[in-house]
Design a protein around this motif. Sequence first.
Motif, PDB file in Angstrom:
ATOM      1  N   LYS A 157       5.980 113.185  75.845  1.00  0.00           N
ATOM      2  CA  LYS A 157       6.236 113.182  74.408  1.00  0.00           C
ATOM      3  C   LYS A 157       4.962 113.455  73.623  1.00  0.00           C
ATOM      4  CE  LYS A 157      10.282 110.159  74.444  1.00  0.00           C
ATOM      5  NZ  LYS A 157      10.871 108.880  73.949  1.00  0.00           N
ATOM      6  N   THR A 158       3.836 113.129  74.224  1.00  0.00           N
ATOM      7  CA  THR A 158       2.544 113.323  73.548  1.00  0.00           C
ATOM      8  C   THR A 158       1.928 114.688  73.855  1.00  0.00           C
ATOM      9  OG1 THR A 158       1.455 112.229  75.427  1.00  0.00           O
ATOM     10  CG2 THR A 158       2.050 110.853  73.525  1.00  0.00           C
ATOM     11  N   ALA A 159       2.683 115.577  74.516  1.00  0.00           N
ATOM     12  CA  ALA A 159       2.146 116.893  74.868  1.00  0.00           C
ATOM     13  C   ALA A 159       1.720 117.657  73.622  1.00  0.00           C
ATOM     14  CB  ALA A 159       3.190 117.695  75.633  1.00  0.00           C
ATOM     15  N   ARG A 160       0.704 118.497  73.779  1.00  0.00           N
ATOM     16  CA  ARG A 160       0.272 119.348  72.679  1.00  0.00           C
ATOM     17  C   ARG A 160       1.415 120.250  72.249  1.00  0.00           C
ATOM     18  NH1 ARG A 160      -3.803 120.892  76.267  1.00  0.00           N
ATOM     19  NH2 ARG A 160      -3.099 123.041  75.998  1.00  0.00           N
ATOM     20  N   GLU A 161       1.397 120.622  70.972  1.00  0.00           N
ATOM     21  CA  GLU A 161       2.483 121.431  70.424  1.00  0.00           C
ATOM     22  C   GLU A 161       2.668 122.727  71.202  1.00  0.00           C
ATOM     23  OE1 GLU A 161       3.909 122.203  65.967  1.00  0.00           O
ATOM     24  OE2 GLU A 161       2.081 123.299  66.455  1.00  0.00           O
ATOM     25  N   ASP A 162       1.564 123.349  71.648  1.00  0.00           N
ATOM     26  CA  ASP A 162       1.681 124.636  72.338  1.00  0.00           C
ATOM     27  C   ASP A 162       2.202 124.501  73.767  1.00  0.00           C
ATOM     28  OD1 ASP A 162      -0.727 123.381  73.045  1.00  0.00           O
ATOM     29  OD2 ASP A 162      -1.657 125.276  73.600  1.00  0.00           O
ATOM     30  N   LEU A 163       2.431 123.272  74.240  1.00  0.00           N
ATOM     31  CA  LEU A 163       2.987 123.051  75.569  1.00  0.00           C
ATOM     32  C   LEU A 163       4.417 122.526  75.528  1.00  0.00           C
ATOM     33  CD1 LEU A 163      -0.053 121.429  77.422  1.00  0.00           C
ATOM     34  CD2 LEU A 163       0.805 123.763  77.651  1.00  0.00           C
ATOM     35  N   LYS A 164       4.945 122.271  74.369  1.00  0.00           N
ATOM     36  CA  LYS A 164       6.280 121.700  74.267  1.00  0.00           C
ATOM     37  C   LYS A 164       7.352 122.767  74.483  1.00  0.00           C
ATOM     38  CE  LYS A 164       5.099 117.832  71.244  1.00  0.00           C
ATOM     39  NZ  LYS A 164       5.339 117.169  69.941  1.00  0.00           N
ATOM     40  N   ALA A 165       8.500 122.337  75.003  1.00  0.00           N
ATOM     41  CA  ALA A 165       9.613 123.257  75.214  1.00  0.00           C
ATOM     42  C   ALA A 165      10.296 123.618  73.901  1.00  0.00           C
ATOM     43  CB  ALA A 165      10.624 122.635  76.183  1.00  0.00           C
ATOM     44  N   PHE A 166      10.282 122.694  72.956  1.00  0.00           N
ATOM     45  CA  PHE A 166      10.874 122.923  71.642  1.00  0.00           C
ATOM     46  C   PHE A 166       9.892 122.462  70.572  1.00  0.00           C
ATOM     47  CE2 PHE A 166      14.432 122.173  74.532  1.00  0.00           C
ATOM     48  CZ  PHE A 166      15.207 123.305  74.318  1.00  0.00           C
ATOM     49  N   VAL A 167       9.797 123.230  69.515  1.00  0.00           N
ATOM     50  CA  VAL A 167       8.935 122.874  68.387  1.00  0.00           C
ATOM     51  C   VAL A 167       9.789 122.909  67.126  1.00  0.00           C
ATOM     52  CG1 VAL A 167       6.953 123.559  66.985  1.00  0.00           C
ATOM     53  CG2 VAL A 167       6.851 123.758  69.483  1.00  0.00           C
ATOM     54  N   TYR A 168       9.642 121.883  66.290  1.00  0.00           N
ATOM     55  CA  TYR A 168      10.401 121.779  65.045  1.00  0.00           C
ATOM     56  C   TYR A 168       9.467 122.033  63.870  1.00  0.00           C
ATOM     57  CZ  TYR A 168      14.068 119.548  67.829  1.00  0.00           C
ATOM     58  OH  TYR A 168      15.038 119.285  68.768  1.00  0.00           O
ATOM     59  N   GLN A 169       9.908 122.883  62.975  1.00  0.00           N
ATOM     60  CA  GLN A 169       9.176 123.154  61.746  1.00  0.00           C
ATOM     61  C   GLN A 169      10.017 122.684  60.571  1.00  0.00           C
ATOM     62  OE1 GLN A 169       6.013 124.824  61.112  1.00  0.00           O
ATOM     63  NE2 GLN A 169       5.762 124.163  63.232  1.00  0.00           N
ATOM     64  N   ALA A 170       9.471 121.766  59.778  1.00  0.00           N
ATOM     65  CA  ALA A 170      10.183 121.235  58.618  1.00  0.00           C
ATOM     66  C   ALA A 170       9.609 121.887  57.360  1.00  0.00           C
ATOM     67  CB  ALA A 170      10.043 119.719  58.555  1.00  0.00           C
ATOM     68  N   PRO A 171      10.152 123.012  56.948  1.00  0.00           N
ATOM     69  CA  PRO A 171       9.596 123.726  55.797  1.00  0.00           C
ATOM     70  C   PRO A 171       9.944 123.030  54.489  1.00  0.00           C
ATOM     71  CG  PRO A 171      11.565 124.816  56.554  1.00  0.00           C
ATOM     72  CD  PRO A 171      11.311 123.705  57.515  1.00  0.00           C
ATOM     73  N   LYS A 172       9.191 123.367  53.476  1.00  0.00           N
ATOM     74  CA  LYS A 172       9.493 122.873  52.131  1.00  0.00           C
ATOM     75  C   LYS A 172       9.955 124.046  51.272  1.00  0.00           C
ATOM     76  CE  LYS A 172       4.772 123.159  50.277  1.00  0.00           C
ATOM     77  NZ  LYS A 172       4.178 123.895  51.407  1.00  0.00           N
TER      78      LYS A 172
END
Length: 207
Positions: A157-172
């Motif tokens: 769960k603490t993996a770096r963002e560039d190693l994650k299988a899924f990345v979430y972007q919460a735009p404004k």
Amino acid sequence: MSEIKSLFATRLYRAELSEFGDPIDPAVLEASCYSIAEDDEAGQEWCENEGYPGYTSYASLTDLPWRFPIFKTLVDALDQHVAAFVEELDFDLGDKGLSLEDIWINILPPGGMHSNHIHPHSVISGTTYVEMPEGASALKLEDPRLPMMMAAPPRKKTAREDLKAFVYQAPKVGDVLLWESWLRHEVPMNLAEEDNRISVSFNYKWE
């Protein structure tokens, strides 16, 4: 001495829409989206027949910038964002360029979602955000290598963002996100209690 590099990078562009071109009032753009949705009987019928949550103009209106000046202003700004992203991607476009292929409105009600997909006939895809109430879905992006990871253990769960299988972007509201069109993405369930999540999505092609 050992060395570890990151290879085959997947780029995601994020900026404020107003960084290029004339500022666009989000309230005016929101009102325009609702007005178009209300008048677009063909789009309403398509959404109902296909079980599409809320409203999209994807299957009905192909000329928003020609019909509505605010969308022409929007595209003028998007053209500059896409040009900046292309520069970062080091594309060799030869004597061609990237041009807008299509642009459409998405009005996603509470409980609505868009399943994961790609845009196979385009080069750059993206979205700009018009209304993002509390609880509105983030954009979920999938590691394109995921289908090949048959025996790989899960990431911490603490993996770096560039190693994650899924990345979430919460735009404004007022943000624009760009990615290469082969990148699989989805919009999970809109958990806003009452208000719609409104966005404008688009594709650019090489010609």
